[in-house]
Design a protein around this motif. Structure first.
Motif, PDB file in Angstrom:
ATOM      1  N   ARG A   1       1.111   5.715  -4.329  1.00  0.00           N
ATOM      2  CA  ARG A   1       0.468   6.546  -5.348  1.00  0.00           C
ATOM      3  C   ARG A   1       0.559   5.897  -6.718  1.00  0.00           C
ATOM      4  O   ARG A   1      -0.422   5.892  -7.489  1.00  0.00           O
ATOM      5  N   ALA A   2       1.720   5.338  -7.043  1.00  0.00           N
ATOM      6  CA  ALA A   2       1.888   4.676  -8.342  1.00  0.00           C
ATOM      7  C   ALA A   2       0.970   3.461  -8.455  1.00  0.00           C
ATOM      8  O   ALA A   2       0.371   3.213  -9.518  1.00  0.00           O
ATOM      9  N   ALA A   3       0.835   2.699  -7.362  1.00  0.00           N
ATOM     10  CA  ALA A   3      -0.045   1.532  -7.392  1.00  0.00           C
ATOM     11  C   ALA A   3      -1.497   1.950  -7.598  1.00  0.00           C
ATOM     12  O   ALA A   3      -2.244   1.301  -8.339  1.00  0.00           O
TER      13      ALA A   3
ATOM     14  N   ALA B   1       8.873  -4.382  -4.016  1.00  0.00           N
ATOM     15  CA  ALA B   1       9.453  -3.069  -3.728  1.00  0.00           C
ATOM     16  C   ALA B   1      10.014  -3.074  -2.315  1.00  0.00           C
ATOM     17  O   ALA B   1       9.380  -3.577  -1.387  1.00  0.00           O
ATOM     18  N   VAL B   2      11.219  -2.494  -2.145  1.00  0.00           N
ATOM     19  CA  VAL B   2      11.877  -2.454  -0.837  1.00  0.00           C
ATOM     20  C   VAL B   2      12.307  -1.009  -0.542  1.00  0.00           C
ATOM     21  O   VAL B   2      13.483  -0.658  -0.629  1.00  0.00           O
ATOM     22  N   PRO B   3      11.364  -0.148  -0.199  1.00  0.00           N
ATOM     23  CA  PRO B   3      11.695   1.263   0.042  1.00  0.00           C
ATOM     24  C   PRO B   3      12.564   1.454   1.275  1.00  0.00           C
ATOM     25  O   PRO B   3      12.597   0.602   2.167  1.00  0.00           O
ATOM     26  N   LYS B   4      13.244   2.614   1.306  1.00  0.00           N
ATOM     27  CA  LYS B   4      14.092   2.954   2.451  1.00  0.00           C
ATOM     28  C   LYS B   4      13.498   4.053   3.319  1.00  0.00           C
ATOM     29  O   LYS B   4      13.965   4.253   4.442  1.00  0.00           O
ATOM     30  N   THR B   5      12.512   4.774   2.810  1.00  0.00           N
ATOM     31  CA  THR B   5      11.942   5.893   3.555  1.00  0.00           C
ATOM     32  C   THR B   5      10.426   5.885   3.432  1.00  0.00           C
ATOM     33  O   THR B   5       9.851   5.277   2.512  1.00  0.00           O
ATOM     34  N   THR B   6       9.793   6.608   4.335  1.00  0.00           N
ATOM     35  CA  THR B   6       8.338   6.743   4.278  1.00  0.00           C
ATOM     36  C   THR B   6       7.913   7.463   3.006  1.00  0.00           C
ATOM     37  O   THR B   6       6.887   7.127   2.402  1.00  0.00           O
ATOM     38  N   GLU B   7       8.685   8.444   2.587  1.00  0.00           N
ATOM     39  CA  GLU B   7       8.369   9.172   1.358  1.00  0.00           C
ATOM     40  C   GLU B   7       8.395   8.240   0.153  1.00  0.00           C
ATOM     41  O   GLU B   7       7.566   8.363  -0.762  1.00  0.00           O
TER      42      GLU B   7
ATOM     43  N   GLY C   1      -3.918   0.904   4.940  1.00  0.00           N
ATOM     44  CA  GLY C   1      -2.721   1.716   4.828  1.00  0.00           C
ATOM     45  C   GLY C   1      -1.499   0.913   5.224  1.00  0.00           C
ATOM     46  O   GLY C   1      -1.595  -0.241   5.663  1.00  0.00           O
ATOM     47  N   VAL C   2      -0.333   1.535   5.089  1.00  0.00           N
ATOM     48  CA  VAL C   2       0.939   0.889   5.396  1.00  0.00           C
ATOM     49  C   VAL C   2       1.564   1.593   6.597  1.00  0.00           C
ATOM     50  O   VAL C   2       1.912   2.776   6.521  1.00  0.00           O
ATOM     51  N   ILE C   3       1.685   0.889   7.703  1.00  0.00           N
ATOM     52  CA  ILE C   3       2.377   1.435   8.873  1.00  0.00           C
ATOM     53  C   ILE C   3       3.870   1.490   8.564  1.00  0.00           C
ATOM     54  O   ILE C   3       4.460   0.499   8.129  1.00  0.00           O
ATOM     55  N   THR C   4       4.485   2.657   8.764  1.00  0.00           N
ATOM     56  CA  THR C   4       5.909   2.811   8.468  1.00  0.00           C
ATOM     57  C   THR C   4       6.767   3.017   9.714  1.00  0.00           C
ATOM     58  O   THR C   4       7.981   2.806   9.671  1.00  0.00           O
ATOM     59  N   ALA C   5       6.154   3.444  10.823  1.00  0.00           N
ATOM     60  CA  ALA C   5       6.894   3.606  12.078  1.00  0.00           C
ATOM     61  C   ALA C   5       5.892   3.665  13.216  1.00  0.00           C
ATOM     62  O   ALA C   5       4.696   3.911  13.004  1.00  0.00           O
TER      63      ALA C   5
ATOM     64  N   VAL D   1       1.375   5.470   5.700  1.00  0.00           N
ATOM     65  CA  VAL D   1       0.988   5.950   4.376  1.00  0.00           C
ATOM     66  C   VAL D   1      -0.403   5.411   4.089  1.00  0.00           C
ATOM     67  O   VAL D   1      -0.642   4.194   4.137  1.00  0.00           O
ATOM     68  N   LEU D   2      -1.324   6.314   3.810  1.00  0.00           N
ATOM     69  CA  LEU D   2      -2.706   5.943   3.556  1.00  0.00           C
ATOM     70  C   LEU D   2      -2.892   5.549   2.087  1.00  0.00           C
ATOM     71  O   LEU D   2      -2.007   5.790   1.255  1.00  0.00           O
ATOM     72  N   PRO D   3      -4.014   4.935   1.741  1.00  0.00           N
ATOM     73  CA  PRO D   3      -4.180   4.406   0.385  1.00  0.00           C
ATOM     74  C   PRO D   3      -4.096   5.426  -0.732  1.00  0.00           C
ATOM     75  O   PRO D   3      -3.859   5.048  -1.889  1.00  0.00           O
ATOM     76  N   ASP D   4      -4.283   6.719  -0.435  1.00  0.00           N
ATOM     77  CA  ASP D   4      -4.140   7.733  -1.487  1.00  0.00           C
ATOM     78  C   ASP D   4      -2.706   8.227  -1.609  1.00  0.00           C
ATOM     79  O   ASP D   4      -2.422   9.129  -2.405  1.00  0.00           O
ATOM     80  N   GLY D   5      -1.797   7.656  -0.823  1.00  0.00           N
ATOM     81  CA  GLY D   5      -0.398   8.065  -0.879  1.00  0.00           C
ATOM     82  C   GLY D   5      -0.043   9.185   0.075  1.00  0.00           C
ATOM     83  O   GLY D   5       1.116   9.596   0.140  1.00  0.00           O
ATOM     84  N   SER D   6      -1.004   9.684   0.834  1.00  0.00           N
ATOM     85  CA  SER D   6      -0.697  10.725   1.821  1.00  0.00           C
ATOM     86  C   SER D   6      -0.045  10.101   3.048  1.00  0.00           C
ATOM     87  O   SER D   6      -0.264   8.923   3.362  1.00  0.00           O
ATOM     88  N   ILE D   7       0.770  10.891   3.727  1.00  0.00           N
ATOM     89  CA  ILE D   7       1.489  10.411   4.910  1.00  0.00           C
ATOM     90  C   ILE D   7       0.818  10.974   6.164  1.00  0.00           C
ATOM     91  O   ILE D   7       0.631  12.191   6.284  1.00  0.00           O
TER      92      ILE D   7
END
Length: 470
Positions: A59-61, A46-52, A207-211, A173-179
């Motif tokens: 969340r899907a994972a 997956a190659v997302p373009k935004t934090t959302e 979690g995933v650091i996005t910025a 983005v935390l593991p539950d999909g919240s930002i």
């Protein structure tokens, strides 16, 4: 859903949630380790373009119980970005989230997305007449999210600190999909648990650091570089203390180099210009950045003279211009490449208390020799106690011939390091390659706390499964 590489259901589901170009077929580059030691698996990239969009993917994972491997530049050396075993995960690459969102020169602050290449962050800082001091051999391809995820070090830690010390805030983005919207520019904010420093160094397991909000520094008015031959590692350490007495916080980098590394370069990288026709047994590479009005070349000459008077140094080269300085750094930066071409039996990213370094370096070769006849190449960041202590076959032999003694030699090195109060992983992290060492040497109370944090934030265990903890 337990995904295997041939299963397209999860990928099809993701395409129903996001634009189709955000989901890619798996390419080999996402599964490779720079040292060609570990090879990963993946069912989808997956190659997302935004934090959302990252939040949608996480969340899907979670709903499908699919593991997520956050992927930066792929330059990690401990297998944190490749998952060889288990159900095929989703590789989540931040490569399309590479924007510099804002620069505040008057605040010495820059906000970058996690996929920004480190060299691009450095360039954006320079355009604002500022310095982002994190400097790594892989800075042309590593990404700032990965630097933060591993708390990368590099050559300027002595003056500016690790990546953790260069970060004010995060978006993640935390593991539950919240930002978590934590891109603060504040230098002081004592309002509860420090989630930022929990995520930094967690290697994508929380979690995933996005910025990130990053600290900048003023550009030193004058820079000087010198290569100085020293009598021994003890002399190098004494010279470091002398340099700090003379130059204070002006010392940016202080690198220790053993002759073996220069000999390797002469053997496999003859295009690299060597500074000495006859390399010294040990030398140090010093970089200084001084305030306006101070002459860095003269300051280094004075330091060299003082070191000579104390029998710490016996030869030296002071760069007279930027080209010469770059030549000196080219030698240092190509030490890892020469190592790769020679082919290490085992590589070790270790740190020790500064006072213990000379004794370790004096006693380790005899201990290692109990397990085999090796060549040892030691180099690294003497200023912060971080050495790359690598063992190689003797000339004319291959590393395959050492397969039966590799683990024993590796264990002997780590036992010595820990015995001296050091760490088996200084700046590369734990990844999957050193999980066993963390379990063997880690403090039980600390490990229990780490597992409790992991279970609380990632109860489904989807974030970089198998990395750091198992």
């Amino acid at each position: 859903m337990s995904l295997n590489p041939a299963d397209t259901r999860f990928a099809d589901h993701l395409r129903s949630l996001l634009p189709a170009d955000r989901i890619r077929a798996v390419e080999p580059r996402y599964l490779e380790d720079p040292r060609d030691i570990a090879h990963g698996r993946a069912g989808v990239v997956a190659v997302p373009k935004t934090t959302e969009e990252v939040a949608v993917l996480i969340r899907a994972a979670g709903e499908a119980r699919v593991g997520v491997i956050p992927y930066g530049g792929g330059t990690g050396l401990v297998g944190g970005q490749v998952m060889p075993d288990g159900p095929a995960p989703m590789v989540l690459s931040l490569e399309r989230m590479a924007a510099i969102r804002a620069v505040y020169p008057e605040e010495n602050v820059l906000i970058a997305e996690a996929g920004a290449i480190l060299a691009d962050v450095q360039a954006a800082a320079r355009e604002a007449n500022r310095l982002f001091p994190l400097s790594l051999a892989a800075e042309g391809s590593c990404r700032i999210g990965g630097n933060l995820g591993t708390n990368a070090g590099g050559v300027n830690v002595l003056r500016y600190g690790n990546t953790r010390d260069l970060c004010l805030g995060l978006e993640a983005v935390l593991p539950d999909g919240s930002i978590w919207h934590g891109l603060t520019r504040l230098r002081k904010d004592n309002t509860g648990y420090d989630l930022k420093n929990l995520l930094i160094g967690a290697e994508g397991t929380l979690g995933v650091i996005t910025a990130a909000t990053l600290k900048l520094s003023p550009v030193p008015a004058g820079r000087g570089t010198a290569l100085i031959a020293v009598a021994s590692p003890r002399a190098a350490l004494d010279m470091l203390a002398l340099a700090r007495d003379h130059l204070g916080e002006g010392v940016s980098a202080f690198e220790l180099i053993h002759r073996q590394g220069l000999d390797f370069q002469a053997e496999v990288l003859p295009q690299i210009r060597q500074p000495w026709s006859e390399p010294p047994e040990w030398c140090v590479l010093i970089d200084v950045g001084l305030a306006r009005g101070l002459d860095p070349q003269q300051a280094l000459a004075d330091l060299f003279e003082a070191a000579m008077e104390r029998d710490l140094a016996y030869d030296g080269l002071i760069a007279q211009n930027e080209a010469q300085a770059q030549d000196f750094w080219t030698v240092r930066e190509h030490l890892p490449e020469a190592n790769r071409k020679i082919g290490a039996v085992s590589s070790h990213d270790i740190s020790l208390p500064l006072g213990a370094l000379p004794e370790f370096l004096a006693t380790a070769p005899a201990e290692i020799a109990r397990h085999g006849d090796f060549r040892i190449n030691c180099f690294g960041h003497l200023g912060d106690g971080n050495l790359h202590y690598n063992i190689f076959p003797q000339k004319g032999r291959t590393r395959a011939e050492y397969a039966n003694v590799k683990e024993a030699a590796r264990q002997a090195i780590y036992d010595m390091v820990v015995g001296f109060g050091g760490s088996f992983s200084a700046e590369h992290g734990v990844g999957r390659a050193k999980v066993g060492e963390l379990e063997r040497y880690g403090d039980p109370a600390r490990l229990a706390a780490m597992r409790a944090i992991k279970a609380a934030l990632d109860p489904l265990g989807i974030m970089n499964p198998g990395a750091v903890l198992r």
